[in-house]
Write a protein that holds these residues in place. Structure first.
Motif, PDB file in Angstrom:
ATOM      1  N   LYS B 292       0.822  -1.530   0.251  1.00  0.00           N
ATOM      2  CA  LYS B 292       0.041   0.071   0.324  1.00  0.00           C
ATOM      3  C   LYS B 292       0.338   1.068  -0.104  1.00  0.00           C
ATOM      4  O   LYS B 292       0.239   2.416  -0.858  1.00  0.00           O
ATOM      5  CB  LYS B 292      -0.737  -0.111   0.510  1.00  0.00           C
ATOM      6  CG  LYS B 292      -1.839   1.125   1.039  1.00  0.00           C
ATOM      7  CD  LYS B 292      -2.698   0.780   2.348  1.00  0.00           C
ATOM      8  CE  LYS B 292      -4.324   2.911   2.288  1.00  0.00           C
ATOM      9  NZ  LYS B 292      -4.737   2.287   3.466  1.00  0.00           N
ATOM     10  N   TYR B 293       1.942   1.412   0.701  1.00  0.00           N
ATOM     11  CA  TYR B 293       2.745   2.614   0.793  1.00  0.00           C
ATOM     12  C   TYR B 293       4.286   2.935   0.242  1.00  0.00           C
ATOM     13  O   TYR B 293       4.990   3.246   0.449  1.00  0.00           O
ATOM     14  CB  TYR B 293       2.830   3.215   2.436  1.00  0.00           C
ATOM     15  CG  TYR B 293       1.394   3.227   3.421  1.00  0.00           C
ATOM     16  CD1 TYR B 293       1.264   4.119   2.647  1.00  0.00           C
ATOM     17  CD2 TYR B 293       1.344   2.204   4.149  1.00  0.00           C
ATOM     18  CE1 TYR B 293      -0.237   4.270   4.300  1.00  0.00           C
ATOM     19  CE2 TYR B 293      -0.487   2.050   4.908  1.00  0.00           C
ATOM     20  CZ  TYR B 293      -0.815   3.034   4.594  1.00  0.00           C
ATOM     21  OH  TYR B 293      -2.148   3.466   5.539  1.00  0.00           O
ATOM     22  N   SER B 294       4.350   1.212  -0.424  1.00  0.00           N
ATOM     23  CA  SER B 294       5.741   0.903  -1.182  1.00  0.00           C
ATOM     24  C   SER B 294       6.956   1.549  -0.299  1.00  0.00           C
ATOM     25  O   SER B 294       7.985   2.291  -0.674  1.00  0.00           O
ATOM     26  CB  SER B 294       5.521   2.084  -2.429  1.00  0.00           C
ATOM     27  OG  SER B 294       4.697   3.118  -2.512  1.00  0.00           O
ATOM     28  N   ARG B 295       6.323   1.250   0.299  1.00  0.00           N
ATOM     29  CA  ARG B 295       8.085   0.943   1.800  1.00  0.00           C
ATOM     30  C   ARG B 295       7.716  -0.253   2.745  1.00  0.00           C
ATOM     31  O   ARG B 295       6.829  -0.253   3.517  1.00  0.00           O
ATOM     32  CB  ARG B 295       8.099   2.486   2.051  1.00  0.00           C
ATOM     33  CG  ARG B 295       7.050   2.619   3.231  1.00  0.00           C
ATOM     34  CD  ARG B 295       7.765   4.466   4.180  1.00  0.00           C
ATOM     35  NE  ARG B 295       6.515   4.568   5.431  1.00  0.00           N
ATOM     36  CZ  ARG B 295       5.638   4.834   5.249  1.00  0.00           C
ATOM     37  NH1 ARG B 295       5.095   5.831   3.682  1.00  0.00           N
ATOM     38  NH2 ARG B 295       4.520   5.255   5.906  1.00  0.00           N
ATOM     39  N   PRO B 296       8.965  -0.552   3.030  1.00  0.00           N
ATOM     40  CA  PRO B 296       9.017  -1.849   4.412  1.00  0.00           C
ATOM     41  C   PRO B 296       7.629  -0.861   5.530  1.00  0.00           C
ATOM     42  O   PRO B 296       8.663   0.194   5.920  1.00  0.00           O
ATOM     43  CB  PRO B 296      10.294  -1.741   4.294  1.00  0.00           C
ATOM     44  CG  PRO B 296      11.365  -1.423   3.477  1.00  0.00           C
ATOM     45  CD  PRO B 296      10.531  -0.266   2.911  1.00  0.00           C
ATOM     46  N   PRO B 297       7.020  -1.321   6.195  1.00  0.00           N
ATOM     47  CA  PRO B 297       7.075  -1.008   7.892  1.00  0.00           C
ATOM     48  C   PRO B 297       8.182  -0.951   8.385  1.00  0.00           C
ATOM     49  O   PRO B 297       9.300  -1.814   8.484  1.00  0.00           O
ATOM     50  CB  PRO B 297       5.969  -2.230   7.922  1.00  0.00           C
ATOM     51  CG  PRO B 297       5.903  -3.395   7.691  1.00  0.00           C
ATOM     52  CD  PRO B 297       7.240  -3.136   6.324  1.00  0.00           C
ATOM     53  N   SER B 298       7.750  -0.015   9.862  1.00  0.00           N
ATOM     54  CA  SER B 298       9.084   0.199  10.548  1.00  0.00           C
ATOM     55  C   SER B 298       8.604  -0.379  12.037  1.00  0.00           C
ATOM     56  O   SER B 298       7.038  -0.253  12.514  1.00  0.00           O
ATOM     57  CB  SER B 298       9.064   1.991  10.842  1.00  0.00           C
ATOM     58  OG  SER B 298       8.017   2.710  11.627  1.00  0.00           O
ATOM     59  N   PRO B 299       8.552  -0.343  13.038  1.00  0.00           N
ATOM     60  CA  PRO B 299       8.393  -0.530  14.605  1.00  0.00           C
ATOM     61  C   PRO B 299       7.075   0.167  14.619  1.00  0.00           C
ATOM     62  O   PRO B 299       6.074   0.121  15.127  1.00  0.00           O
ATOM     63  CB  PRO B 299       8.953  -0.946  15.328  1.00  0.00           C
ATOM     64  CG  PRO B 299      10.493  -1.075  14.323  1.00  0.00           C
ATOM     65  CD  PRO B 299       9.985  -0.327  13.768  1.00  0.00           C
ATOM     66  N   PHE B 300       6.891   1.398  14.572  1.00  0.00           N
ATOM     67  CA  PHE B 300       6.141   2.469  14.547  1.00  0.00           C
ATOM     68  C   PHE B 300       4.639   2.348  14.364  1.00  0.00           C
ATOM     69  O   PHE B 300       3.865   1.865  14.388  1.00  0.00           O
ATOM     70  CB  PHE B 300       5.960   3.753  14.167  1.00  0.00           C
ATOM     71  CG  PHE B 300       7.604   4.508  14.477  1.00  0.00           C
ATOM     72  CD1 PHE B 300       7.795   4.425  16.010  1.00  0.00           C
ATOM     73  CD2 PHE B 300       9.112   4.040  14.480  1.00  0.00           C
ATOM     74  CE1 PHE B 300       9.195   4.629  16.624  1.00  0.00           C
ATOM     75  CE2 PHE B 300      10.068   4.808  15.103  1.00  0.00           C
ATOM     76  CZ  PHE B 300      10.184   5.001  16.025  1.00  0.00           C
ATOM     77  N   ALA B 301       5.316   1.734  12.509  1.00  0.00           N
ATOM     78  CA  ALA B 301       3.417   1.265  11.803  1.00  0.00           C
ATOM     79  C   ALA B 301       3.274   0.218  13.002  1.00  0.00           C
ATOM     80  O   ALA B 301       1.578  -0.057  12.779  1.00  0.00           O
ATOM     81  CB  ALA B 301       3.974   1.013  10.174  1.00  0.00           C
ATOM     82  N   ALA B 302       4.284  -1.229  13.019  1.00  0.00           N
ATOM     83  CA  ALA B 302       3.996  -1.873  13.927  1.00  0.00           C
ATOM     84  C   ALA B 302       3.242  -2.039  14.602  1.00  0.00           C
ATOM     85  O   ALA B 302       1.589  -2.429  15.446  1.00  0.00           O
ATOM     86  CB  ALA B 302       5.006  -3.129  13.601  1.00  0.00           C
ATOM     87  N   GLN B 303       3.600  -1.084  16.300  1.00  0.00           N
ATOM     88  CA  GLN B 303       2.583  -0.629  16.666  1.00  0.00           C
ATOM     89  C   GLN B 303       1.126  -0.630  17.161  1.00  0.00           C
ATOM     90  O   GLN B 303       0.209  -0.604  17.497  1.00  0.00           O
ATOM     91  CB  GLN B 303       3.470  -0.485  17.992  1.00  0.00           C
ATOM     92  CG  GLN B 303       4.105   1.413  17.642  1.00  0.00           C
ATOM     93  CD  GLN B 303       5.050   0.747  18.333  1.00  0.00           C
ATOM     94  OE1 GLN B 303       5.926   0.338  18.330  1.00  0.00           O
ATOM     95  NE2 GLN B 303       5.750   2.534  18.611  1.00  0.00           N
ATOM     96  N   ALA B 304       1.177   0.654  15.866  1.00  0.00           N
ATOM     97  CA  ALA B 304       0.158   1.489  15.523  1.00  0.00           C
ATOM     98  C   ALA B 304      -1.205   0.480  15.469  1.00  0.00           C
ATOM     99  O   ALA B 304      -2.107   0.509  15.575  1.00  0.00           O
ATOM    100  CB  ALA B 304       0.586   2.757  14.720  1.00  0.00           C
ATOM    101  N   TYR B 305      -0.999  -0.389  14.081  1.00  0.00           N
ATOM    102  CA  TYR B 305      -1.655  -1.562  13.620  1.00  0.00           C
ATOM    103  C   TYR B 305      -2.175  -2.415  14.561  1.00  0.00           C
ATOM    104  O   TYR B 305      -3.251  -2.811  14.716  1.00  0.00           O
ATOM    105  CB  TYR B 305      -0.907  -2.374  12.476  1.00  0.00           C
ATOM    106  CG  TYR B 305      -1.050  -3.811  12.020  1.00  0.00           C
ATOM    107  CD1 TYR B 305      -2.352  -3.232  10.858  1.00  0.00           C
ATOM    108  CD2 TYR B 305      -1.556  -4.499  12.728  1.00  0.00           C
ATOM    109  CE1 TYR B 305      -3.221  -4.190   9.528  1.00  0.00           C
ATOM    110  CE2 TYR B 305      -2.066  -5.369  11.439  1.00  0.00           C
ATOM    111  CZ  TYR B 305      -2.415  -5.204  10.742  1.00  0.00           C
ATOM    112  OH  TYR B 305      -3.615  -6.511   9.582  1.00  0.00           O
ATOM    113  N   ASP B 306      -1.551  -3.000  15.663  1.00  0.00           N
ATOM    114  CA  ASP B 306      -1.969  -3.357  16.901  1.00  0.00           C
ATOM    115  C   ASP B 306      -2.659  -2.382  17.833  1.00  0.00           C
ATOM    116  O   ASP B 306      -3.721  -2.991  18.258  1.00  0.00           O
ATOM    117  CB  ASP B 306      -0.648  -3.350  17.039  1.00  0.00           C
ATOM    118  CG  ASP B 306      -0.212  -5.200  17.202  1.00  0.00           C
ATOM    119  OD1 ASP B 306      -0.573  -5.552  16.501  1.00  0.00           O
ATOM    120  OD2 ASP B 306       0.522  -5.656  17.628  1.00  0.00           O
ATOM    121  N   GLY B 307      -2.437  -1.488  17.329  1.00  0.00           N
ATOM    122  CA  GLY B 307      -3.399  -0.389  18.268  1.00  0.00           C
ATOM    123  C   GLY B 307      -4.632  -0.410  17.306  1.00  0.00           C
ATOM    124  O   GLY B 307      -6.284  -0.408  18.351  1.00  0.00           O
TER     125      GLY B 307
END
Lengths: 290, 392
Positions: B292-307
C-alpha cells in the motif's frame, strides 16, 4: 589526553570551523551590506545538500552533484532575494526575522513534499572514503581532511575576490558605507543580488560537503544556523576575515568543550566565549563598519 | 388499555430508532501525532499503520464507522496539549490515540485523564505513566521506554563484553535509555557514559575519545536523524570493524535505514518486533503495508496497526458502546486480538507484557535495508515500573 588525540581533536575542530566559515561568510556579508537578518540561510544549506544528493544518485558522481547543486542554490538564493527579501531591506529587523522565518517553514515543507519526510541518503565519494594516517596509528577519514582543505581553499579565494577584484571592492565599500556606494551611482540592486547568490552558493557548499557525513533531513539547516549566528557576532558583522577567525575559534572551542567539560557546561562553551569576546570588543573581533 | 399499549409500542419504536442512530454515528478518534519537522517520519508511520489496521478490521472498529480527527503536535508539548483540549471539548471525541514523543505525552496526559477520556498511546511510554501516575484511562500498546534498552543490556552481558561504552543525547529519554541498559548489564565495566547535546550533527570529537578509551562494545541510543549521523560517522571513522556497535531498534528501524546506507549493515539491535516474525497476522501486515505505501513498515507502523486491532476487539466486545467505560476498559485490558508481535497481554499498569527480540540489519532481496529476527532476548517481559502502579 595524549598528544596524538590532541592533534586529532584539533583537526576535528578545524573541520567544524571551516564548515561554519562557509555558512558565516555569506550571512555576514548579507547582514553587513544589506542590513538583513536572514534566518533562511540554513535552508540554502539544506537545498544544496538535497540537490547534490539527488544528482549524485542519478549520475553516480559526487562531483557532478556538486557542480549542479552550487549554481542551483545560487539561483534559488538570487530568486528569493529578488522576489521576497528585496522588500525587506527598509523594514526593521523584527519584520525581517518574521518573514525569513516564514521562508524556513516554506522551504522545509517544500523539501518534505519533494523528497519525503524520511531522512535522505548521500553517499561518500569513493575516492575519499578511506582514511589517511596523519600520524602513524591515528587514521583520520580522508573525507574530513578534504573538507578542511576545501574550506581553506575557499577562504583564500574569497579573500582574493574581496581584496583584488572590482566586485570585491564594491562589497567592501557596501559593508562599510552603504549609502555612499548608492550615492556614487553603483547599481546597488544588482550588487545585492550578486552578494546574495554568492552567500547562497557558499551555504550550499557547506551543505553538500556535510551531506555524506550527515543525515539529509528536513530542518537540517537550523541546527547549524545558531552556531553561524554566534560566528557572525564574534567575528564582527560584515567582516569575512572576522568570520574566518571566529569560525575556527568556535570550532576549536566547541570541540574541546564537548570533550573536556561535563555536558551541561559543554553545551554553553561557545556562548560563554561569545559573551566574553563581546565584553572585550562589543563590535566583534573585526567590525566592518567604522 | 389500548392507548397504553400503543404508547408502549411507540416508545419501543422510538428507542430502537435512537439506538440504531447511535450505532450509526461514527466513532470519533482524536489522533495526535508528529507530522511535521524532523520527527515527522515516525508520526506518519503511526498514522499509516493505524489506518491499515482499520482497513483490515473491515473498515470499521468493532462494527462502528470511524471518524479520524488528526492533529499535528509539531513535537511541541504545548501544541499537543491544545490539540487534546480541543479534541475533548470541541470535537467531543470518544477516545484519543497516537502520540510519538514522551514529552508531548506528559503534557497531554492531564487534560485527557481529567476529562475521563480514554487514551491509547501508540508509541510514547514514559516511566511516570507506567508507575506512580498510571491511570485507568491510559493504555499503551507499544512498550515502556526502558524495555528495548534493557533487552540489549542483557544481550551484551550474555555475550560477555567486559568494557562497554555508552552514548546518548542529553535529555530525559537518553538518560532513561542508558539506565535501562545498565539495569540488565553486569559482569563487566561501563568505561564511558557520554551524553551529547540533543540534535548534535557531528560526533567526530566524541568518536576520537571513544576510540582512545578502547572499549570492546558500544551501546548507543540515538533516534531519528541523530542516529543516521552517528551510525554513518561511526562507520566512516573505521570503528565499525574494530568495536561492535549495539543499539535499540529505534536507531535501526526502517525510517532510519534508507539514510544510513551500508553503514548500519550487520548491526544487532533489540526491539519488540521484527518484520519477519513468524505469525500469520504479521505476514499479512508486512505484505499489505509494503504494497500500500511502497516502503517496508517500521516498528512504529507495527505498533499502530496493533493499536487499531486492539480497539477493534474491545469495541466489538462492548457492542460499540464505548461510553460504558468500565466494560470498555475491561475489554481493552483483555487484549483479545492477534498481535503482529506474537504473545501480547496487558500488565496491571496497562502496559504490554511481551517478548523482546534480537534483530540484525540486513538487505532484503530487493536491496532494501531492513531487519531480520535473530533470537528472543526476553520472553513475556514486564516493565520495571509496574510495581509502583496502584491499579490491580
Amino acid at each position: 589526553m595524549t598528544l596524538l588525540l590532541f592533534v586529532e581533536q584539533v583537526l576535528n575542530g578545524l573541520q567544524l570551523g571551516v564548515m561554519l566559515f562557509l555558512m558565516a561568510a555569506g550571512m555576514t556579508l548579507v547582514f553587513g551590506i544589506m542590513g538583513l537578518i536572514n534566518l533562511a540561510h540554513g535552508s540554502l544549506y539544506m537545498i544544496g545538500a538535497y540537490v547534490a544528493a539527488t544528482v549524485q544518485q542519478a549520475t553516480g558522481s559526487f562531483l557532478v552533484g556538486l557542480l549542479v547543486a552550487l549554481p542551483v542554490a545560487a539561483l534559488v538564493g538570487m530568486a528569493v532575494e529578488m522576489i521576497a527579501l528585496r522588500r525587506l531591506y527598509p523594514r526593521d529587523h523584527l519584520d525581517q526575522v518574521l518573514a525569513t522565518f516564514g521562508l524556513i517553514l516554506f522551504f522545509n515543507e517544500l523539501v518534505k513534499i519533494v523528497w519525503g519526510p524520511q531522512a535522505y541518503f548521500m553517499a561518500m565519494p569513493d575516492m575519499l572514503s578511506g582514511s589517511v594516517d596523519i600520524i602513524p596509528g591515528i587514521p583520520y577519514p580522508a573525507y574530513r581532511l578534504a573538507i578542511v582543505a576545501t574550506g581553506l581553499a575557499v577562504a583564500i579565494l574569497l579573500y582574493l575576490l574581496i581584496t583584488r577584484t572590482r566586485i570585491g571592492m564594491l562589497i567592501r565599500a557596501g559593508a562599510t558605507n552603504r549609502e555612499m556606494v548608492n550615492a556614487l551611482g553603483v547599481n546597488v540592486d544588482r550588487l545585492y543580488t550578486i552578494v546574495f547568490g554568492l552567500g547562497a552558493a557558499l551555504a550550499a557548499l557547506a551543505g553538500i560537503m556535510a551531506g555524506p557525513i550527515l543525515a539529509l533531513e528536513v530542518g537540517m539547516g537550523e541546527s547549524i544556523l545558531i552556531l553561524t549566528f554566534v560566528v557572525v557576532v564574534i567575528g564582527g558583522i560584515g567582516s569575512v576575515r572576522g568570520a574566518f577567525v571566529a569560525a575556527l575559534l568556535v570550532g576549536i572551542a566547541d570541540t574541546f568543550g564537548r570533550v573536556l567539560l561535563p555536558p551541561a557546561i559543554a553545551e554553553m562553551t561557545i556562548y560563554i566565549l561569545m559573551a566574553a569576546i563581546l565584553v572585550w570588543r562589543p563590535q566583534g573581533l573585526f567590525p566592518a563598519h567604522a | 388499555m389500548k392507548r397504553a399499549s400503543l404508547l408502549a409500542a411507540a416508545a419501543f419504536f422510538a428507542s430502537s430508532i435512537m439506538a440504531s442512530a447511535q450505532a450509526a454515528e461514527p466513532l470519533k478518534i482524536g489522533f495526535i501525532s508528529t507530522l511535521s519537522g524532523p520527527g515527522a517520519a515516525l508520526g506518519i508511520d503511526l498514522v499509516d499503520g493505524f489506518k491499515l489496521g482499520i482497513e483490515h478490521s473491515g473498515g470499521t472498529l468493532g462494527g462502528r464507522a470511524v471518524e479520524l480527527i488528526t492533529g499535528d503536535d509539531q513535537l511541541k508539548p504545548d501544541v499537543g496539549r491544545q490539540l487534546a483540549e480541543r479534541m475533548i471539548q470541541r470535537d467531543k471525541v470518544d477516545l484519543i490515540a497516537g502520540v510519538v514523543f514522551s514529552n508531548v505525552m506528559m503534557a497531554v496526559a492531564k487534560p485527557i485523564f481529567d476529562s475521563k477520556t480514554f487514551m491509547l498511546s501508540l508509541n510514547a511510554g514514559p516511566s511516570d505513566l507506567a508507575g506512580k501516575r498510571c491511570s485507568p484511562y491510559f493504555f499503551n500498546v507499544a512498550w515502556q521506554n526502558d524495555q528495548s534498552h534493557e533487552a540489549m543490556g542483557k544481550h551484551v552481558k550474555d555475550k560477555g563484553y567486559k568494557r562497554v561504552y555508552l552514548m546518548a543525547p542529553n535529555y530525559p529519554a537518553g538518560k532513561d535509555a542508558l539506565t535501562g541498559f545498565k539495569r540488565y548489564y553486569s559482569g563487566g565495566e561501563i568505561i564511558g557514559e557520554v551524553y551529547t547535546a540533543i540534535n548534535q550533527p557531528d560526533y567526530a570529537a566524541e568518536l576520537a575519545q571513544l576510540r582512545a578509551a578502547k572499549p570492546d562494545a558500544v551501546y548507543i541510543f540515538y533516534p531519528g536523524g541523530m542516529g543516521v549521523n552517528f551510525i554513518k560517522q561511526y562507520a566512516q571513522a573505521g570503528l565499525k570493524t574494530e568495536v561492535p556497535l549495539f543499539g535499540p531498534s529505534f536507531s535501526f528501524d526502517e525510517t532510519i535505514l534508507p539514510a544510513t546506507g551500508d553503514a548500519a549493515l550487520g548491526v544487532m539491535n533489540t526491539g519488540f518486533w521484527s518484520p519477519d516474525l513468524p505469525n500469520p497476522q504479521n505476514a499479512k501486515f508486512v505484505k499489505a503495508f509494503t504494497a500500500k505505501y511502497s516502503r517496508p513498515p517500521s516498528p512504529f507502523a507495527a505498533q499502530a496497526y496493533d493499536g487499531a486491532l486492539l480497539l477493534d476487539s474491545a469495541i466489538s466486545a462492548v457492542g460499540g458502546k464505548v461510553s460504558d467505560q468500565d466494560r470498555f476498559r475491561a475489554a481493552l485490558r483483555a487484549a483479545k486480538f492477534d498481535s503482529v508481535r506474537g504473545p501480547f497481554a496487558f500488565n496491571n499498569n496497562h502496559f504490554p507484557i511481551q517478548n523482546f527480540y534480537l534483530r540484525e540489519v540486513i538487505k532484503d532481496d530487493t536491496g532494501r535495508m531492513t531487519n531480520r529476527l535473530v533470537g528472543t532476548v526476553f520472553a513475556r517481559h514486564m516493565d520495571a515500573y509496574h510495581d509502583q502502579c496502584k491499579m490491580k
